[in-house]
Design a protein around this motif. Structure first.
Motif, PDB file in Angstrom:
ATOM      1  N   VAL A  47       0.828  -1.210   0.000  1.00 20.78           N
ATOM      2  CA  VAL A  47       0.000   0.000   0.000  1.00 20.78           C
ATOM      3  C   VAL A  47       0.860   1.257   0.000  1.00 20.78           C
ATOM      4  O   VAL A  47       2.010   1.239   0.434  1.00 20.78           O
ATOM      5  CB  VAL A  47      -0.953   0.028   1.224  1.00 20.78           C
ATOM      6  CG1 VAL A  47      -1.933  -1.142   1.191  1.00 20.78           C
ATOM      7  CG2 VAL A  47      -0.186   0.041   2.534  1.00 20.78           C
ATOM      8  N   SER A  48       0.240   2.334  -0.482  1.00 20.76           N
ATOM      9  CA  SER A  48       0.895   3.636  -0.346  1.00 20.76           C
ATOM     10  C   SER A  48       0.351   4.375   0.873  1.00 20.76           C
ATOM     11  O   SER A  48       0.967   5.331   1.344  1.00 20.76           O
ATOM     12  CB  SER A  48       0.721   4.471  -1.615  1.00 20.76           C
ATOM     13  OG  SER A  48      -0.635   4.627  -1.927  1.00 20.76           O
ATOM     14  N   SER A  49      -0.803   3.896   1.412  1.00 21.16           N
ATOM     15  CA  SER A  49      -1.329   4.384   2.690  1.00 21.16           C
ATOM     16  C   SER A  49      -2.416   3.419   3.136  1.00 21.16           C
ATOM     17  O   SER A  49      -3.014   2.720   2.326  1.00 21.16           O
ATOM     18  CB  SER A  49      -1.885   5.805   2.576  1.00 21.16           C
ATOM     19  OG  SER A  49      -3.005   5.824   1.722  1.00 21.16           O
ATOM     20  N   ALA A  50      -2.661   3.393   4.442  1.00 23.30           N
ATOM     21  CA  ALA A  50      -3.728   2.548   4.976  1.00 23.30           C
ATOM     22  C   ALA A  50      -4.104   3.049   6.364  1.00 23.30           C
ATOM     23  O   ALA A  50      -3.261   3.572   7.100  1.00 23.30           O
ATOM     24  CB  ALA A  50      -3.288   1.090   5.051  1.00 23.30           C
ATOM     25  N   SER A  51      -5.376   2.873   6.705  1.00 29.55           N
ATOM     26  CA  SER A  51      -5.835   3.252   8.046  1.00 29.55           C
ATOM     27  C   SER A  51      -6.996   2.356   8.440  1.00 29.55           C
ATOM     28  O   SER A  51      -7.649   1.735   7.599  1.00 29.55           O
ATOM     29  CB  SER A  51      -6.266   4.720   8.086  1.00 29.55           C
ATOM     30  OG  SER A  51      -7.400   4.926   7.266  1.00 29.55           O
ATOM     31  N   VAL A  52      -7.248   2.317   9.735  1.00 30.97           N
ATOM     32  CA  VAL A  52      -8.382   1.579  10.261  1.00 30.97           C
ATOM     33  C   VAL A  52      -9.076   2.469  11.287  1.00 30.97           C
ATOM     34  O   VAL A  52      -8.424   3.118  12.103  1.00 30.97           O
ATOM     35  CB  VAL A  52      -7.959   0.212  10.854  1.00 30.97           C
ATOM     36  CG1 VAL A  52      -6.984   0.369  11.993  1.00 30.97           C
ATOM     37  CG2 VAL A  52      -9.157  -0.594  11.292  1.00 30.97           C
ATOM     38  N   SER A  53     -10.404   2.514  11.187  1.00 37.09           N
ATOM     39  CA  SER A  53     -11.206   3.360  12.068  1.00 37.09           C
ATOM     40  C   SER A  53     -12.219   2.518  12.829  1.00 37.09           C
ATOM     41  O   SER A  53     -12.708   1.502  12.320  1.00 37.09           O
ATOM     42  CB  SER A  53     -11.979   4.405  11.260  1.00 37.09           C
ATOM     43  OG  SER A  53     -11.105   5.236  10.550  1.00 37.09           O
ATOM     44  N   VAL A  54     -12.538   2.965  14.034  1.00 39.22           N
ATOM     45  CA  VAL A  54     -13.605   2.393  14.847  1.00 39.22           C
ATOM     46  C   VAL A  54     -14.465   3.561  15.311  1.00 39.22           C
ATOM     47  O   VAL A  54     -13.942   4.538  15.858  1.00 39.22           O
ATOM     48  CB  VAL A  54     -13.039   1.615  16.053  1.00 39.22           C
ATOM     49  CG1 VAL A  54     -14.165   1.124  16.952  1.00 39.22           C
ATOM     50  CG2 VAL A  54     -12.155   0.459  15.597  1.00 39.22           C
ATOM     51  N   ASP A  55     -15.759   3.472  15.060  1.00 40.06           N
ATOM     52  CA  ASP A  55     -16.684   4.556  15.433  1.00 40.06           C
ATOM     53  C   ASP A  55     -16.211   5.901  14.893  1.00 40.06           C
ATOM     54  O   ASP A  55     -16.175   6.913  15.620  1.00 40.06           O
ATOM     55  CB  ASP A  55     -16.868   4.622  16.948  1.00 40.06           C
ATOM     56  CG  ASP A  55     -17.521   3.374  17.510  1.00 40.06           C
ATOM     57  OD1 ASP A  55     -18.343   2.759  16.795  1.00 40.06           O
ATOM     58  OD2 ASP A  55     -17.203   3.006  18.661  1.00 40.06           O
ATOM     59  N   ASP A  56     -15.815   5.924  13.639  1.00 44.58           N
ATOM     60  CA  ASP A  56     -15.380   7.134  12.931  1.00 44.58           C
ATOM     61  C   ASP A  56     -14.115   7.768  13.497  1.00 44.58           C
ATOM     62  O   ASP A  56     -13.824   8.935  13.228  1.00 44.58           O
ATOM     63  CB  ASP A  56     -16.502   8.181  12.882  1.00 44.58           C
ATOM     64  CG  ASP A  56     -17.683   7.706  12.057  1.00 44.58           C
ATOM     65  OD1 ASP A  56     -17.448   7.044  11.017  1.00 44.58           O
ATOM     66  OD2 ASP A  56     -18.829   7.983  12.444  1.00 44.58           O
ATOM     67  N   GLU A  57     -13.366   7.036  14.298  1.00 43.04           N
ATOM     68  CA  GLU A  57     -12.096   7.533  14.834  1.00 43.04           C
ATOM     69  C   GLU A  57     -10.963   6.636  14.335  1.00 43.04           C
ATOM     70  O   GLU A  57     -11.025   5.411  14.480  1.00 43.04           O
ATOM     71  CB  GLU A  57     -12.119   7.520  16.359  1.00 43.04           C
ATOM     72  CG  GLU A  57     -10.845   8.054  16.977  1.00 43.04           C
ATOM     73  CD  GLU A  57     -10.892   8.051  18.492  1.00 43.04           C
ATOM     74  OE1 GLU A  57      -9.823   7.887  19.101  1.00 43.04           O
ATOM     75  OE2 GLU A  57     -11.986   8.200  19.066  1.00 43.04           O
ATOM     76  N   ILE A  58      -9.940   7.249  13.749  1.00 38.54           N
ATOM     77  CA  ILE A  58      -8.799   6.474  13.267  1.00 38.54           C
ATOM     78  C   ILE A  58      -8.043   5.924  14.471  1.00 38.54           C
ATOM     79  O   ILE A  58      -7.621   6.672  15.348  1.00 38.54           O
ATOM     80  CB  ILE A  58      -7.871   7.322  12.385  1.00 38.54           C
ATOM     81  CG1 ILE A  58      -8.598   7.708  11.089  1.00 38.54           C
ATOM     82  CG2 ILE A  58      -6.579   6.569  12.069  1.00 38.54           C
ATOM     83  CD1 ILE A  58      -7.826   8.627  10.176  1.00 38.54           C
TER      84      ILE A  58
END
Length: 143
Positions: free
Chosen positions: A8-19
């Motif tokens: 990947v060139s970027s990736a994120s994971v969120s829970v309840d709209d919070e990273i």
């Protein structure tokens, strides 16, 4: 243990709209979706971390260890879905949370021990995973 890895060139994971976990590599990083089965143990997690860290899937046949690429680790029990019969997947091959959670953590900790910058999702949470695949390159690793 199964790890579906994406360059990947970027990736994120969120829970309840919070990273809760994010990587923004200078060039490339890895998104590792990790599934655990019943006979996995801490040694399996360590071997898988070593395999991922040394895997030559970045540009110019380099590994994450060669360039210090960050890794986003996200638990993913659905990697052990059985879809052979019917229309409803069976999750029997996936380890239960009390077994799987410490092994996903052990995998992430083993990567850190190898020198990786590691971000993580939240085990058992309803997560939204965002990524920009680079290549694309997606591989399934198994031990």
């Amino acid at each position: 243990m199964r790890v579906l890895v994406q360059r990947v060139s970027s990736a994120s994971v969120s829970v309840d709209d919070e990273i809760v976990g994010e990587i923004r590599p200078r060039t490339q990083g890895l998104l590792a979706l990790v599934g655990v089965t019943h006979d996995d143990d801490a040694a399996t997690a360590t071997r898988m971390a070593e395999k991922l860290w040394g895997l030559r899937i970045l540009d110019d046949q380099r590994s994450a260890s060669d360039v210090g690429a960050p890794v986003l680790v996200v638990s993913q029990f659905t990697l052990y879905a059985n879809t052979v019969k019917g229309r409803r997947p069976s999750w029997n091959a996936a380890a239960p949370a009390p077994v799987a959670e410490p092994l996903v953590t052990a995998f992430a900790d083993a990567l850190r021990g190898l020198g990786a910058e590691v971000a993580q999702g939240v085990f058992g949470a309803h997560m939204q995973v965002s990524s920009v695949n680079d290549g694309p390159v997606t591989l399934m690793l198994e031990l």
